[in-house]
Design an enzyme around this catalytic site. Structure first.
Site, PDB file in Angstrom:
ATOM      1  N   ASP A  12      23.510  60.425 -26.083  1.00 43.61           N
ATOM      2  CA  ASP A  12      23.457  59.463 -25.072  1.00 43.61           C
ATOM      3  C   ASP A  12      21.935  58.748 -25.340  1.00 43.61           C
ATOM      4  OD1 ASP A  12      23.625  58.305 -22.659  1.00 43.61           O
ATOM      5  OD2 ASP A  12      22.150  60.074 -21.835  1.00 43.61           O
ATOM      6  N   ASP A  14      20.168  56.606 -22.513  1.00 42.92           N
ATOM      7  CA  ASP A  14      19.085  56.787 -21.369  1.00 42.92           C
ATOM      8  C   ASP A  14      19.031  58.018 -21.000  1.00 42.92           C
ATOM      9  OD1 ASP A  14      18.866  53.578 -20.014  1.00 42.92           O
ATOM     10  OD2 ASP A  14      20.593  53.881 -21.174  1.00 42.92           O
TER      11      ASP A  14
HETATM   12  O1  M1P Z   1      22.821  55.362 -19.264  1.00 40.69           O
HETATM   13  C1  M1P Z   1      23.741  54.475 -19.561  1.00 40.69           C
HETATM   14  C2  M1P Z   1      23.796  53.320 -18.500  1.00 40.69           C
HETATM   15  O2  M1P Z   1      22.667  52.557 -18.402  1.00 40.69           O
HETATM   16  C3  M1P Z   1      22.709  51.599 -17.635  1.00 40.69           C
HETATM   17  O3  M1P Z   1      22.350  52.104 -16.481  1.00 40.69           O
HETATM   18  P1  M1P Z   1      21.515  51.651 -15.109  1.00 40.69           P
HETATM   19  O4  M1P Z   1      21.031  50.367 -15.335  1.00 40.69           O
HETATM   20  O5  M1P Z   1      22.173  52.146 -14.005  1.00 40.69           O
HETATM   21  O6  M1P Z   1      20.119  52.681 -15.230  1.00 40.69           O
HETATM   22  C4  M1P Z   1      23.775  50.703 -17.560  1.00 40.69           C
HETATM   23  O7  M1P Z   1      23.735  50.100 -18.855  1.00 40.69           O
HETATM   24  C5  M1P Z   1      24.868  51.498 -17.598  1.00 40.69           C
HETATM   25  O8  M1P Z   1      26.056  50.805 -17.617  1.00 40.69           O
HETATM   26  C6  M1P Z   1      24.849  52.639 -18.380  1.00 40.69           C
HETATM   27  O9  M1P Z   1      26.078  53.422 -18.237  1.00 40.69           O
END
Ligand code: M1P
Length: 249
Positions: A12, A14
């Site tokens: 993953d 983020d």
């Molecule tokens: O971690 C993945 C997510 O990253 C973003 O989330 P957020 O902006 O809420 O931190 C978005 O791109 C989301 O679609 C994605 O799943």
């Protein structure tokens, strides 16, 4: 790279390889590409779209070195830097239903009071729709502020509940992907979707590393899936440590 094991390490982005919506550190990037890749295949899987992942991996030159990149949970996917396929939520769900969904979400978000509100509340992507109560054009400081506010006031949790109640017959999943938004996609189009693309490769093991592995998080399904060995991480630093332990490097 001929001595590579028939194993895939899938990450993953983020919270796992980067802080939410930020770039990967040079150190972790070179660890993945120079130390891990000689041993096994490496791939990325994110709910985010191509342009966001590209930014977070510091550009095309680095991103194309990953064996697999699964954007929007694999609804758009790249192998060795080449686009292989994409799947559209619009074709799958249809305009009429999507408009009902978007209208409801805009109506709901218009009634929430938050510390701040900015723009870009609905992001229509290839394979999913992203709803963001604070607005995706918020600054980093406003993003962090919303995340803290949300942890206390459960803004997204209540929004998800309202969406589930209103659209229980639409066969859609509403997942709290990242820090400030909700991803919406057809049931089954979660991160396990990307595993279909590697079925033919016949990997002996597929290791998945993610931080949002609890129920409702967007790493939950793939983390629990019988085809993967799931690793729950708490930060990019933790990912590196667990990975090094896994590979004994
Ligand atoms: O971690 C993945 C997510 O990253 C973003 O989330 P957020 O902006 O809420 O931190 C978005 O791109 C989301 O679609 C994605 O799943």
């Amino acid at each position: 790279m001929s001595g590579r094991k028939n194993v895939l390490y899938l990450f993953d982005v983020d919270g796992t390889l980067t802080k939410p919506r930020q770039s990967i550190s040079e150190d972790l990037l070179s660890f993945l590409l120079d130390k891990v890749k000689p041993h096994a295949r490496v791939g990325l899987v994110s709910g985010s779209d191509y342009s966001k992942i590209l930014e977070q991996m510091n550009g095309e030159r680095h991103m194309s070195q990953f064996d697999y990149v699964f954007c929007e949970n694999g609804l758009m996917y790249f192998k060795n830097g080449e686009l292989q396929s994409k799947q559209s939520i619009l074709n799958h769900v249809g305009e009429q239903k999507l408009q009902k969904l978007i209208n409801f979400a805009l109506g709901y978000m218009s009634k929430i009071e938050l510390p701040v509100k900015r723009g870009n509340f609905v992001e229509f992507r290839t394979g999913l729709i992203n709803f963001c109560p604070v607005g995706r054009s918020c600054s980093q400081q406003e993003r962090d502020q919303f995340a803290a506010y949300d942890a206390e006031h459960k803004v997204r949790e209540q929004f998800v509940y309202a969406l589930q109640k209103e659209f229980d017959d639409y066969n859609l999943t509403f997942a709290m992907g990242g820090q400030i938004s909700i991803d919406v996609y057809p049931n089954g189009w979660d991160k396990t979707y990307c595993l279909n693309h590697v079925a033919d490769a016949g990997f002996d093991e597929i290791h998945f590393f993610g931080d949002k592995t609890d129920p409702g998080g967007n790493d939950h399904e793939i983390y629990c899936d019988g085809r993967t060995i799931g690793h729950k991480v708490t930060s990019p630093k933790d990912t590196r440590e667990q990975l090094a332990a896994c590979l004994s490097i």
